[in-house]
Design a protein around this motif. Structure first.
Motif, short mmCIF file in Angstrom:
data_model
loop_
_atom_site.label_atom_id
_atom_site.label_comp_id
_atom_site.label_asym_id
_atom_site.label_seq_id
_atom_site.Cartn_x
_atom_site.Cartn_y
_atom_site.Cartn_z
N ALA A 1 14.32 12.37 -7.80
CA ALA A 1 14.08 13.30 -6.88
C ALA A 1 12.37 13.24 -6.57
O ALA A 1 12.00 13.61 -5.38
CB ALA A 1 14.26 14.51 -7.31
N LYS A 2 11.54 12.99 -7.61
CA LYS A 2 10.09 12.90 -7.42
C LYS A 2 9.76 11.79 -6.51
O LYS A 2 8.88 11.84 -5.64
CB LYS A 2 9.43 12.88 -8.46
CG LYS A 2 9.22 14.17 -9.56
CD LYS A 2 8.37 14.12 -10.33
CE LYS A 2 8.28 15.19 -11.28
NZ LYS A 2 7.27 15.33 -12.40
N LEU A 3 10.43 10.87 -6.68
CA LEU A 3 10.43 9.58 -5.77
C LEU A 3 10.84 10.01 -4.20
O LEU A 3 10.12 9.43 -3.25
CB LEU A 3 11.22 8.30 -6.22
CG LEU A 3 10.71 7.22 -7.18
CD1 LEU A 3 11.54 6.29 -7.67
CD2 LEU A 3 9.25 6.67 -6.76
N ILE A 4 11.93 10.64 -4.11
CA ILE A 4 12.45 10.98 -2.83
C ILE A 4 11.55 11.67 -2.22
O ILE A 4 11.32 11.60 -0.86
CB ILE A 4 13.66 11.50 -2.73
CG1 ILE A 4 14.84 10.37 -3.45
CG2 ILE A 4 14.19 12.10 -1.59
CD1 ILE A 4 16.21 10.86 -3.76
N GLU A 5 10.87 12.71 -3.01
CA GLU A 5 9.82 13.77 -2.31
C GLU A 5 8.74 12.96 -2.11
O GLU A 5 8.07 13.22 -0.96
CB GLU A 5 9.55 14.81 -3.12
CG GLU A 5 8.47 15.68 -2.83
CD GLU A 5 8.85 16.82 -1.80
OE1 GLU A 5 8.06 17.05 -0.99
OE2 GLU A 5 10.14 16.86 -1.51
N ALA A 6 8.25 11.89 -2.72
CA ALA A 6 6.91 11.26 -2.31
C ALA A 6 7.26 10.55 -1.22
O ALA A 6 6.24 10.17 -0.22
CB ALA A 6 6.78 10.21 -3.53
N GLN B 91 0.77 -1.22 0.03
CA GLN B 91 -0.10 -0.02 -0.14
C GLN B 91 0.93 1.29 -0.26
O GLN B 91 0.63 2.27 -0.79
CB GLN B 91 -1.04 0.08 1.27
CG GLN B 91 -1.95 1.33 1.23
CD GLN B 91 -2.60 1.44 0.20
OE1 GLN B 91 -3.54 0.39 -0.29
NE2 GLN B 91 -2.76 2.50 -0.50
N ILE B 92 2.04 1.17 0.80
CA ILE B 92 2.72 2.48 0.96
C ILE B 92 3.68 2.73 -0.60
O ILE B 92 3.56 3.57 -1.03
CB ILE B 92 3.76 2.28 2.15
CG1 ILE B 92 3.16 2.47 3.25
CG2 ILE B 92 4.81 3.25 1.86
CD1 ILE B 92 4.07 2.02 4.70
N LYS B 93 4.10 1.59 -1.09
CA LYS B 93 4.64 1.37 -2.37
C LYS B 93 3.75 2.07 -3.33
O LYS B 93 4.12 2.84 -4.30
CB LYS B 93 4.96 0.10 -2.90
CG LYS B 93 5.65 0.12 -4.25
CD LYS B 93 6.16 -1.44 -4.54
CE LYS B 93 6.74 -1.41 -6.03
NZ LYS B 93 7.00 -2.55 -6.61
N SER B 94 2.38 1.58 -3.29
CA SER B 94 1.51 1.92 -4.32
C SER B 94 1.14 3.58 -4.00
O SER B 94 1.06 4.37 -5.00
CB SER B 94 0.09 1.28 -4.23
OG SER B 94 -1.01 1.89 -4.82
N ASP B 95 1.15 4.16 -2.92
CA ASP B 95 0.97 5.60 -2.66
C ASP B 95 2.18 6.28 -3.21
O ASP B 95 2.06 7.18 -3.52
CB ASP B 95 0.92 5.88 -1.07
CG ASP B 95 -0.39 5.29 -0.33
OD1 ASP B 95 -1.36 5.12 -1.07
OD2 ASP B 95 -0.47 5.24 0.76
N ILE B 96 3.34 5.76 -2.87
CA ILE B 96 4.71 6.42 -3.30
C ILE B 96 4.55 6.79 -4.76
O ILE B 96 4.98 7.73 -5.36
CB ILE B 96 5.91 5.82 -2.93
CG1 ILE B 96 6.11 5.92 -1.33
CG2 ILE B 96 7.13 6.32 -3.53
CD1 ILE B 96 7.11 4.97 -0.55
N LEU B 97 4.28 5.70 -5.64
CA LEU B 97 4.28 5.75 -6.84
C LEU B 97 3.00 6.54 -7.55
O LEU B 97 3.28 7.20 -8.25
CB LEU B 97 3.93 4.40 -7.47
CG LEU B 97 5.04 3.14 -7.24
CD1 LEU B 97 4.72 1.77 -7.88
CD2 LEU B 97 6.47 3.74 -7.90
N SER B 98 1.97 6.43 -6.87
CA SER B 98 0.93 7.32 -7.30
C SER B 98 1.05 9.00 -6.99
O SER B 98 1.00 9.75 -7.73
CB SER B 98 -0.37 7.21 -6.31
OG SER B 98 -1.44 8.20 -6.66
#
Length: 131
Positions: free
Chosen positions: A85-90, A8-15
């Motif tokens: 950078a967008k992944l890190i920010e997420a 779920q957290i991975k899905s949130d990060i990707l979203s």
């Protein structure tokens, strides 16, 4: 953490990020150009791989999410436009959401000041954490 929570957290990060980590070919160019490379426990290409592989728990605990300058130098060098950078920010946003509401009041700002902190960081933090 349970596998269901991690997914779920991975899905949130990707979203949140809108990044497809599967595009990464682990060339390391993003990490090689990162101006804050030395102060990060996990480097940009490692973030991408850790999200892809579901190693989320370590990412949520690392201080590297706060070391990212969001300068997007990693994006400029990436041959596949992965946008670490967008992944890190997420990941940073997910951690802050888990902490709950921690509002920054204007009268409390002087408590966080020191001689080394740039004024832009103060303004940015105030914008981000006052809501």
């Amino acid at each position: 953490m349970l596998n269901k929570e991690i997914e779920q957290i991975k899905s949130d990060i990707l979203s949140i990020s809108g990044v497809n980590p599967k595009k990464c070919m682990v060339c390391g160019k993003c990490s090689g150009t990162c101006p804050n490379y030395d102060s990060m426990e996990y480097h940009p290409h490692q973030f991408v791989q850790m999200v892809e592989n579901g190693d989320i728990e370590n990412l949520l605990k690392t201080k590297s999410i706060y070391a990212c300058l969001s300068c997007f130098a990693c994006l400029e060098r990436c041959p596949r436009q992965v946008e670490p950078a967008k992944l890190i920010e997420a990941v940073r946003l997910v951690v802050e959401r888990q902490r709950g509401p921690q509002k920054l009041e204007a009268e409390n700002v002087p408590d966080f000041l020191d001689e080394e902190i740039p004024q832009q960081a103060i303004v940015s933090a105030f914008r981000k954490y006052r809501k």
